[in-house]
Motif scaffolding. Structure first.
Motif, short mmCIF file in Angstrom:
data_model
loop_
_atom_site.label_atom_id
_atom_site.label_comp_id
_atom_site.label_asym_id
_atom_site.label_seq_id
_atom_site.Cartn_x
_atom_site.Cartn_y
_atom_site.Cartn_z
N GLY A 185 0.77 -1.23 0.00
CA GLY A 185 0.00 0.00 0.00
C GLY A 185 0.81 1.29 0.00
N SER A 186 2.11 1.19 0.00
CA SER A 186 2.97 2.38 0.04
C SER A 186 3.07 3.07 -1.31
N ASP A 187 3.52 4.31 -1.25
CA ASP A 187 3.77 5.11 -2.45
C ASP A 187 5.29 5.20 -2.61
N ILE A 188 5.81 4.62 -3.68
CA ILE A 188 7.24 4.57 -3.95
C ILE A 188 7.57 5.53 -5.09
N VAL A 189 8.64 6.30 -4.92
CA VAL A 189 9.13 7.15 -6.00
C VAL A 189 10.60 6.82 -6.21
N THR A 190 10.94 6.49 -7.46
CA THR A 190 12.33 6.23 -7.82
C THR A 190 12.87 7.44 -8.58
N ILE A 191 14.13 7.41 -8.92
CA ILE A 191 14.73 8.50 -9.68
C ILE A 191 13.98 8.71 -11.00
N GLU A 192 13.48 7.65 -11.60
CA GLU A 192 12.74 7.77 -12.86
C GLU A 192 11.44 8.55 -12.67
N GLY A 193 10.86 8.50 -11.48
CA GLY A 193 9.58 9.15 -11.23
C GLY A 193 9.69 10.47 -10.48
N LEU A 194 10.91 10.89 -10.14
CA LEU A 194 11.07 12.12 -9.36
C LEU A 194 10.56 13.33 -10.12
N SER A 195 10.89 13.42 -11.40
CA SER A 195 10.47 14.57 -12.17
C SER A 195 10.60 14.27 -13.66
N ALA A 196 9.60 14.69 -14.39
CA ALA A 196 9.68 14.57 -15.85
C ALA A 196 10.74 15.56 -16.34
N ASN A 197 11.52 15.16 -17.26
CA ASN A 197 12.52 16.03 -17.88
C ASN A 197 13.60 16.54 -16.94
N ARG A 198 13.81 15.85 -15.83
CA ARG A 198 14.86 16.22 -14.87
C ARG A 198 14.73 17.66 -14.39
N LEU A 199 13.52 18.08 -14.09
CA LEU A 199 13.28 19.45 -13.68
C LEU A 199 13.15 19.64 -12.17
N HIS A 200 13.37 18.59 -11.40
CA HIS A 200 13.33 18.73 -9.94
C HIS A 200 14.48 19.64 -9.51
N PRO A 201 14.29 20.50 -8.52
CA PRO A 201 15.36 21.40 -8.09
C PRO A 201 16.68 20.70 -7.76
N VAL A 202 16.61 19.50 -7.18
CA VAL A 202 17.86 18.78 -6.85
C VAL A 202 18.56 18.35 -8.14
N GLN A 203 17.81 17.85 -9.10
CA GLN A 203 18.42 17.44 -10.37
C GLN A 203 19.04 18.63 -11.09
N GLN A 204 18.37 19.76 -11.07
CA GLN A 204 18.91 20.95 -11.71
C GLN A 204 20.17 21.43 -11.00
N ALA A 205 20.13 21.47 -9.67
CA ALA A 205 21.29 21.91 -8.90
C ALA A 205 22.47 20.96 -9.11
N TRP A 206 22.19 19.67 -9.19
CA TRP A 206 23.23 18.66 -9.41
C TRP A 206 23.98 18.96 -10.71
N ALA A 207 23.23 19.31 -11.76
CA ALA A 207 23.84 19.62 -13.06
C ALA A 207 24.60 20.94 -13.02
#
Length: 183
Positions: free
Chosen positions: A67-89
């Motif tokens: 019943g849990s909600d799982i989020v993987t790196i693939e589901g974090l953000s479409a197009n790598r637009l999450h603030p962490v992904q952007q900052a990483w780049a």
């Protein structure tokens, strides 16, 4: 059969209930962004978010996640637009890249729980970068926190309170030292 939501999609795993989440994600769901590192919960390469908290997927069975909600790196953000992904780049954190998905997921969960994390909270992230990119990782966390702050400020009070109750979810303690790769 074990049921949960993975990256917004309902999933029913017909696997042994004691199968670690890591292997269900990689082998049954073909979500290979979650990395196999140590199998002992020491490196953080397998970090995913479970109900908003960072969890080491190698150390938890799918049965425990019914019943849990799982989020993987693939589901974090479409197009790598999450603030962490952007900052990483922007901070050019990448070296070998193996730790990236786990670190990004752990940092995203940390920022969700604490939009302005303390140095101690950052130090408590259990993930390991074998290349020693810790100074750039710290810069990426600061950049992502600054970028995400306006998003959190715009969050309705009820949602913000929920976010504040969430935690990193890890009991492992590791330091993200302020040092160069050479020591």
């Amino acid at each position: 059969m074990t049921s949960m939501t993975v990256n917004g999609e309902p999933i029913h795993y017909k696997l042994d209930p004691e199968t670690p989440l890591l292997w269900a994600l990689r082998d049954a769901s073909n979500l290979t962004g979650t990395k196999h590192g140590c199998d002992s919960g020491d490196c953080g390469a397998c970090t995913v978010m479970v109900d908003g908290r960072a969890v080491l997927s190698c150390g938890i069975s799918i049965a425990a996640l019914e019943g849990s909600d799982i989020v993987t790196i693939e589901g974090l953000s479409a197009n790598r637009l999450h603030p962490v992904q952007q900052a990483w780049a922007v901070e050019q954190v990448s070296q070998c890249g193996y730790c990236e998905p786990g670190f990004i997921m752990a940092i995203a969960a940390l920022l969700k729980a604490s939009p302005s994390p303390s140095a101690e909270a950052i130090d408590a992230i259990p993930n390991i970068c074998r290349c020693g990119a810790y100074p750039r990782i710290r810069k990426a966390i600061a950049r992502a926190a600054a970028t995400a702050a306006p998003l959190v400020a715009a969050t309705p009070k009820a949602e913000q309170s929920e976010s504040e109750r969430l935690s990193n979810g890890s009991s492992a303690q590791a330091q993200i030292p302020e040092r160069s790769p050479s020591g």
